[in-house]
Write an enzyme that holds these catalytic residues in place. Structure first.
Site, short mmCIF file in Angstrom:
data_model
loop_
_atom_site.label_atom_id
_atom_site.label_comp_id
_atom_site.label_asym_id
_atom_site.label_seq_id
_atom_site.Cartn_x
_atom_site.Cartn_y
_atom_site.Cartn_z
N HIS A 1 14.49 12.62 12.35
CA HIS A 1 13.45 12.05 13.23
C HIS A 1 13.03 11.59 12.90
CE1 HIS A 1 11.09 15.15 9.90
NE2 HIS A 1 11.34 13.90 9.07
N GLU B 1 12.26 12.65 -0.05
CA GLU B 1 10.91 11.91 -0.47
C GLU B 1 10.17 12.91 -0.11
OE1 GLU B 1 10.62 10.13 -2.89
OE2 GLU B 1 8.66 9.32 -2.87
N LYS C 1 4.17 29.41 4.01
CA LYS C 1 2.87 29.09 2.53
C LYS C 1 1.59 29.37 2.40
CE LYS C 1 6.69 26.60 -0.36
NZ LYS C 1 5.86 26.14 -2.27
N HIS D 1 1.04 -0.38 -0.12
CA HIS D 1 -0.27 -0.14 0.03
C HIS D 1 0.79 1.23 -0.22
CE1 HIS D 1 -3.00 2.51 1.60
NE2 HIS D 1 -2.35 3.37 2.39
#
Lengths: 349, 613, 208
Positions: B302, B255, B331, B75
């Site tokens: 982290h 990523e 943002k 998944h």
């Protein structure tokens, strides 16, 4: 920024959201992290509440701002082209600096707490060495020489320093009400500490995916009064109880003849090292409150279920895959065999 | 002369299926990416639904623990590498050349090569379902669970080879977009006039080319350990299993931004268009994207707060992680300020973009909660993290992707997606999503670890798991509604015209769908929001009435279709499959790939004009 | 033919003035830096971590021999410069000589590596032996694979020079190969320094 009624609405919103979020969780759940019972978990929980309320505050402000904006500035019929505003330096500085300050505020207790939970306080300590296996916990008390499995007895109020290592893959040691996780690796040791402030029984569970039966790798931490802990230690160091009934005696024979003994020691203080496959020391097995790594209550029915088909209870476990009783049809356990073994094992106190 | 040097006769004007197979047109490749990725997105969704049904109640037996492990591994891999990333790539392909005023990407055949390699990589990765078992160690594949002794069979090989092939595809695509964006902009489109979507594509591409080599090395090391008995992650030989975690997350955290930055780019285009205002604080939004890209390299540990790296390392990574919240927050504030004072039109693309902001606020805040290393030791590996990643990856990336699909579908196809069905689609998604994932926060705080195939009912996790499953099913319905809308609108949708949304960027200045050559005359750009400026000028002038058909086609020379990208990628994929089963097969594949690459190098990008037309 | 070349290149006036393909190879090499960086990092992380009693860099590595092969590779870079210089001045005949020399020196380097690998295996260091073997063979092996690709590329250019025109675009096709070749060369300098020069001298102190 706010006038009185606005402020009231805002606080009400904050309280409402906060209440909604908090009622979603039940601190009474056995693994709830919102019910700290020791100083490490308490530190972590305190930090959690600080960041929780800060985050909720930001959510209500920014989310409210978003909602207000999309409602207030929705397109109306006949509306022309709005003013083409490209930016505003003061605003940009403002919404860079304000979050930075908030983060700086939370950073201070973060770093302090990190050092607090990483370094066990000096003074009287109980040392426990835990070796994680797929999918159970081997527990050793180096000072007293006690070896047990899946249940850690600790004295209430005493700092417990835990050294962790793995015999196979990665695992993670976690007792939510006492302390956050510490990962466990083969070929090296990691350490953590906790202290339980109340007598009780705390749920623990492996928190790093470790294969098929990761879900069934649980354990208990049982806190005793100092006296009870002394007594428990002494009982663990004693030789295993002799079988007391004919069934138990027959079970003891089966334990030998079915080669259970080749992996499961019934001698106090013997760790898994040196056995063909690592398996829990069963010297005082019947005295534990749970079995199969904290996943079922210790009773005859559950023992029976386990011995009948261990793979059904804990898929992929070594005993089901390797023990002669389950691999060699000629050595398969009859229903009577199982009854006798249950009697024997329950008598090991 | 050079045209016959290729091994295969060059297709000149293929039609139908062959037209798609040999295409080098960025718009067609974008469509291929989009359709393929959406298919895999549904595969990943199906995997998720099976898991949700298994977990709906305590102690269920819908799937075995072994299959469950494969499901949660696949998944994640499916959604990340075969869903969200290629869906972003679909937008890169469709939109980037149109937005920067180019006729195609810099290397059209390399672009086709990237797509085919993506498709084959996806097939390799998924083939485990049919060939004896998919990878089952989680997408993070922590050593030593991935070693031969704990993961026998070929599951991990499908993981290694599949990700390897997908990595080459992603890097090739990223190289292409970097060169395209830096080198192929229309005259006058300086870097600081580029639409924010282009900026985010550029940053994402740089992250791709720098992050993927790291995971490639990790995959190679794992492959060598498994195949040749080397010692990279062998604790018995002194190897450190944590090295894998460092390599994995050094790739893995960039990523994360590879997945979210394109989404931020899409939202930064949609909000101004539907508010009829320029993006607020353009420079700051761009700069914060760059900062996020850079900081993406400084926070990988982290993911490893409970590894025992020590209080100093944990504190440092906690602080760097908190720091990222600042540009991210900036943002969000700028997006809201963009709408402030605007004239907001509640079409489906805007709904999804506003939904993105709302969900991303929640995901961002739970992200800050995770950055608090000491308390994260409680949340790590619980459902709280599952909630967080879905709020940023689904509530974030996928909401923005849906927004982008509704926004650019008219440009790509010439027809509008139905807005009423779109509103239903949005609200179903919103309700299903929150129902599915918000309760996971509660589950995490109630101490439910991730990746367990079942649980016993004495843990108090039943109710929220059940609610979450209901939410998952609603999400499934939402996707079906989208599919219905897609196919319906493809055939019967309202004709879009060039500029259905009163757009601001160059792609709206040309016909829908655009001609093969995109721009009859390459536009000259005089400022940000180039097309808006052209339409309204600085003082609100009437549109200048640019007709793309005005330019004459005679001088435009487009790249010709080619079989060779397909053959080269096929050869490479055969070679990759050989790594699983037999090196002899690898040699055959490598020879095919080499032959195709020779042919590729020798055939000109475009056939001589005489043959072409 | 000429028309198509014009169509391919002349119409593309790039925003930066740098040819697309040249930019491609530069960005690609940036990506390669991360690849070798990760391999070198792995080597360094495991430096001195092999189990005691297994072969160490100091025992196995032969600096004099590898210095020769390093010199060979450095010289090949010089040949590459000469080859590009020839082709950019339109002298295809000289180009062929220099590019062959480059490829030959590259192949010689690979020969050294094959010799080195078999020699080490004979002395008892294979990729399976210990962490040093695992990381050493992987890192240098991948560098060797890059050199191999480079040699194939150079030979292909040599072959192409009889068939097509390499001097167009100022010899861009050769320029791209040269950039790659110099990059591979520089990576070797780093590897040689890390594994051989620093690695051998410091090894005893670090392993204790």
């Amino acid at each position: 920024m706010f006038n009185r009624p606005h402020l009231a609405v805002f606080v009400a919103l904050l309280a409402l959201f906060g209440a909604l979020l908090i009622v979603g969780c039940n601190p009474d759940n056995p693994q709830s992290i919102l019910d700290a019972k020791g100083p490490v978990a308490q530190r972590q929980l305190d930090l959690y509440w600080i960041i929780f309320w800060m985050a909720l505050f930001v959510f209500v402000v920014v989310g409210g701002g978003l909602l207000y904006t999309v409602i207030r500035f929705r397109r109306r019929p006949g509306q022309g082209i709005p003013a083409q505003v490209h930016g505003n330096t003061k605003l940009e500085i403002g919404w860079t600096v304000v979050p930075a300050i908030m983060l700086a505020v939370i950073a201070v207790p973060t770093v302090i707490s990190q050092f607090y939970i990483s370094n066990a306080p000096s003074g009287d300590q109980l040392q426990i060495n835990v070796t994680a296996h797929q999918w159970w916990w081997e527990v050793q008390y180096p000072d007293s020489g006690v070896v047990t499995a899946n249940e850690l007895h600790v004295p209430v109020g005493m700092t417990v320093s835990v050294e962790l290592t793995s015999a196979d893959v990665l695992h993670s040691f976690w007792v939510p009400k006492l302390a956050g996780k510490m990962d466990i690796f083969p070929g090296k040791t990691t350490s953590m500490w906790f202290r339980a402030d109340e007598v009780g029984e705390y749920f623990g569970q492996c928190a790093e995916f470790c294969g098929e039966s990761h879900a069934w790798m649980r354990f208990r931490v049982i806190t005793d009064t100092p006296e009870d802990f002394e007594a428990w230690t002494a009982s663990q160091l004693a030789q295993a109880a002799k079988p007391a009934t004919p069934e138990a005696t027959a079970g003891a024979g089966l334990f030998l003849s079915k080669a259970c003994i080749q992996c499961h020691s019934t001698t106090p203080g013997v760790p898994t090292a040196g056995f063909p496959y690592p398996a829990p020391n069963l010297t005082h097995f019947g005295g534990r409150t749970t079995m199969a790594a904290g996943i079922m209550e210790m009773n005859a029915a559950n023992l029976r279920e386990w011995l009948s088909d261990p793979n059904e209870v804990k898929p992929g476990n070594i005993m089901a895959k390797e023990a002669r009783a389950y691999t060699d049809p000629a050595s398969a356990l009859s229903s009577d065999d199982i009854d006798n073994l249950v009697a024997y094992l329950q008598g090991l106190r | 002369m050079a045209s016959i040097a290729g091994v295969f006769r060059r297709p000149t004007h293929p039609a139908g299926v062959w037209g798609w197979i040999t295409t080098v047109d960025h718009k067609k490749i974008g469509a291929l990416y989009g359709v393929t990725a959406f298919f895999f997105f549904m595969v990943g969704g199906l995997e998720a639904l099976v898991m949700r049904i298994q977990l709906a109640r305590a102690g269920q037996d819908v799937v075995s623990p072994e299959v469950f492990s494969q499901l949660f591994t696949m998944h994640a891999l499916t959604m990340i590498f075969l869903g969200v990333m290629p869906l972003s790539a679909a937008f890169f392909n469709l939109i980037v050349p149109l937005m920067i005023g180019a006729r195609d990407v810099a290397f059209p055949r390399l672009n086709a090569f990237s797509y085919w390699l993506f498709l084959f990589g996806a097939i390799v990765l998924q083939s485990g379902w049919l060939l004896g078992g998919s990878p089952n160690t989680g997408w993070f594949a922590y050593a030593p669970l991935t070693s031969n002794s704990f993961s026998p069979g070929n599951g991990m090989e499908f993981y290694i080879v599949g990700l390897g092939v997908l990595g080459i595809s992603s890097v090739a695509a990223a190289l292409n977009f970097i060169v395209t964006i830096i080198n192929m902009r229309a005259p006058g489109m300086t870097l600081m006039r580029m639409p924010v979507f282009i900026w985010m594509t550029l940053i994402t591409s740089f992250l791709l080319i720098t992050a993927f080599p790291v995971i490639t090395v990790g995959l190679i090391e794992l492959y060598f350990d498994r195949t040749f008995g080397m010692n990279f992650f062998n604790a018995a030989a002194g190897g450190d299993v944590v090295l894998w975690q460092h390599l994995f997350w050094f790739f893995g955290h960039p990523e994360v931004y590879i997945l979210i930055l394109p989404a931020m780019g899409i939202v930064s285009e949609v909000l101004p268009t539907f508010s009829r205002k320029p993006l607020f604080g353009y420079e700051v939004v761009v700069l914060s994207g760059i900062i996020i890209g850079f900081m993406g390299w400084a926070v990988w540990s982290h993911h490893m707060f409970t590894v025992g790296l020590g209080p100093i390392a944990n504190s440092v990574f906690a602080l760097t992680t908190m720091f990222i919240a600042i540009p991210t927050g900036v943002k969000i504030f700028n997006w809201i300020a963009t709408m402030w004072g605007g004239s907001i039109s509640f079409k489906t693309p805007l709904l999804f973009s506003v939904g993105f902001i709302a969900m991303f606020i929640i995901g961002g805040l739970s992200g800050v909660m995770h950055s608090i290393a000491p308390s994260d030791a409680q949340q790590q590996d619980t459902y709280f993290v599952v909630a967080h990643i879905h709020y940023v990856l689904f509530g974030g990336s996928l909401f923005a992707i849906f927004s982008g699909i509704y926004y650019w579908f008219p440009k790509a196809t010439g027809r509008m997606l139905d807005d009423r069905i779109g509103q239903v689609n949005f609200w179903l998604t919103m309700i299903g999503f929150n129902l599915a994932f918000f309760p996971m926060h509660f589950l995490g705080l109630d101490g439910m670890p991730r990746r367990q195939y079942t649980y016993s009912s004495d843990m108090g996790w039943d109710i929220w798991n059940f609610v979450s499953t209901i939410g998952g099913l609603i999400l499934g319905v939402a996707v079906l509604v989208f599919l219905f809308n897609f196919f319906l609108s493809l055939r019967k949708g309202e004709i879009a015209g060039n500029d259905p949304w009163d757009g601001r960027t160059l792609e709206w200045s040309i016909s829908s769908p655009p001609p093969e050559y995109n721009f009859a005359t390459i536009p000259t750009v005089h400022g940000r929001d180039a097309f808006w400026e052209e339409k309204y000028g600085h003082g609100g002038k009437v549109p200048a009435g640019v007709s793309p058909e005005e330019g004459h086609q005679g001088g435009i020379h487009m790249p010709s279709p080619s079989y060779l990208p397909l053959i080269a990628s096929l050869g490479l994929s055969i070679a990759a499959y050989g790594l699983i089963y037999s090196f002899a097969v690898s040699v055959v594949g490598a020879v095919i790939a080499l032959a195709a690459i020779y042919g590729w190098a020798l055939e000109p990008a475009a056939e001589p004009a005489g043959r072409e037309s | 033919m000429h028309h198509s070349q014009a169509a391919e290149h002349a119409t593309i006036a790039t925003s930066t003035g740098i040819d697309n393909r040249k930019m491609l190879i530069w960005v690609f090499l940036g990506s390669e830096c991360m690849f070798f960086g990760s391999l070198i990092a792995t080597y360094l992380v495991y430096y001195g971590q092999s189990l005691p009693g297994t072969p160490t860099p100091g025992e196995i590595l032969d600096i004099p021999t590898t210095s020769v092969s390093t010199f060979v590779l450095l010289m090949s870079s010089l040949m590459m410069v000469l080859a590009y210089s020839s082709v950019s001045r339109g002298n295809v005949r000289n180009f062929r000589i220099w590019i062959l020399c480059t490829a030959l020196l590259g192949a010689t380097f690979l020969g050294f590596q094959v010799f080195e690998f078999t020699e080490f295996a004979r002395e008892g260091l294979t990729p399976k032996t210990n962490l040093f073997g695992t990381t050493f063979f992987t890192l240098t092996g991948f560098h060797g694979a890059h050199v191999t690709v480079g040699v194939i590329w150079l030979v292909s250019l040599f072959g192409y020079s009889f068939k097509g025109d390499l001097t167009k675009d100022g010899g861009l096709s050769v320029d791209m190969a040269a950039l790659y070749w110099h990059f591979v060369d520089i990576v070797w300098i780093v590897i040689f320094t890390v594994i051989y020069l620093i690695g051998v001298t410091n090894a005893p102190a670090l392993i204790e």
